[in-house]
Design an enzyme around this catalytic site. Structure first.
Site, PDB file in Angstrom:
ATOM      1  N   ARG A   1       0.836  -1.205   0.000  1.00 18.48           N
ATOM      2  CA  ARG A   1       0.000   0.000   0.000  1.00 18.48           C
ATOM      3  C   ARG A   1       0.872   1.257   0.000  1.00 18.48           C
ATOM      4  NH1 ARG A   1      -5.177   0.179   0.974  1.00 18.48           N
ATOM      5  NH2 ARG A   1      -5.119  -1.841   2.073  1.00 18.48           N
TER       6      ARG A   1
ATOM      7  N   GLU B   1       0.069  -7.790  -3.763  1.00 16.99           N
ATOM      8  CA  GLU B   1      -1.129  -6.958  -3.922  1.00 16.99           C
ATOM      9  C   GLU B   1      -0.741  -5.486  -3.853  1.00 16.99           C
ATOM     10  OE1 GLU B   1      -4.595  -5.442  -0.904  1.00 16.99           O
ATOM     11  OE2 GLU B   1      -4.079  -7.567  -0.832  1.00 16.99           O
TER      12      GLU B   1
ATOM     13  N   LYS C   1     -11.179 -13.520   2.506  1.00 24.09           N
ATOM     14  CA  LYS C   1     -10.259 -12.730   3.311  1.00 24.09           C
ATOM     15  C   LYS C   1     -11.003 -12.227   4.546  1.00 24.09           C
ATOM     16  CE  LYS C   1      -9.452  -8.287   2.613  1.00 24.09           C
ATOM     17  NZ  LYS C   1      -8.981  -7.008   2.012  1.00 24.09           N
TER      18      LYS C   1
ATOM     19  N   GLY D   1      -3.636  -6.801  11.025  1.00 21.37           N
ATOM     20  CA  GLY D   1      -3.152  -7.112  12.363  1.00 21.37           C
ATOM     21  C   GLY D   1      -2.601  -8.509  12.505  1.00 21.37           C
TER      22      GLY D   1
END
Length: 213
Positions: free
Chosen positions: A17, A40, A133, A163
């Site tokens: 990200r 990803e 997910k 987490g």
């Protein structure tokens, strides 16, 4: 789709990200050399489709055939189309949207929507997902994931994101999880390839130890 989810040695998804196109190739080389097989790039990153295109080309040039490259935070059919056009083969979402799932499967891509409740999980399964997910997994905890997985078809792979990391791999694996999405434990904007290499090797070693116990 050339890559096969079931044949991944480690179902660990590197979540990049915030990555920028100009750093994508170097980081991809590092992750591939370390042993990651799924990457990803969330769509709320700078110029994500360009980064996905670079990532896909890097994989192709490496000669590796069983690697997933795709997008996270995919919220619309239009975004699914754009990811596919960029060369992505995995669609990850934070939510369950049956139209997004349907288009993903139409294109032959791996569909991994986010779920948090039994209702969402069953809607996603009925829509034809490849895997689920559980997000945010830290809120559900291993016991929450285990309880929901108990009422799902055994054939559906369950992954935990949010987490999760080396400190709790064992607990979630014991709850029936088969894979993890790894974000800030591996990459934050500004992390260098050298830093990623160190973190990647530690994460992979922790995974290998957890699955062997």
């Amino acid at each position: 789709m050339t890559a096969e989810w079931s044949k991944l040695e480690r179902k660990l998804i590197a979540i990049l990200r915030g990555i920028k196109p100009e750093e994508t190739e170097a980081i991809m080389h590092t992750l591939l050399e370390s042993g990651f097989e799924a990457i990803e790039i969330p769509l709320n990153s700078p110029d994500p489709y360009r980064s996905i295109e670079i990532a896909a080309k890097t994989v192709a040039a490496s000669g590796k055939t069983n690697v997933f490259i795709g997008a996270g935070t995919v919220l619309s059919v239009e975004e699914v189309n754009a990811v596919a056009s960029a060369g992505g083969n995995i669609i990850v979402s934070p939510n369950t949207d049956v139209e997004v799932i349907a288009r993903t499967r139409e294109l032959g891509l791996l569909s991994m929507p986010g779920v948090f409740t039994p209702t969402e999980a069953h809607i996603a399964v009925k829509a034809g997902v490849s895997a689920l997910k559980f997000f945010p997994a830290s809120v559900l905890g291993p016991e929450g994931v285990k309880a929901i997985k108990a009422i799902l078809p055994p054939s559906i792979d369950v992954c935990a994101v949010g987490g999760v990391g080396p400190d709790n791999f064992s607990q979630f694996l014991s709850a029936g999880v088969v894979g993890f999405g790894i974000g800030s434990n591996l990459y934050k904007p500004g992390t260098t390839p050298e830093e990623i290499k160190i973190k990647a090797m530690a994460i992979l070693a922790a995974w290998d130890q957890a699955v062997s116990n």
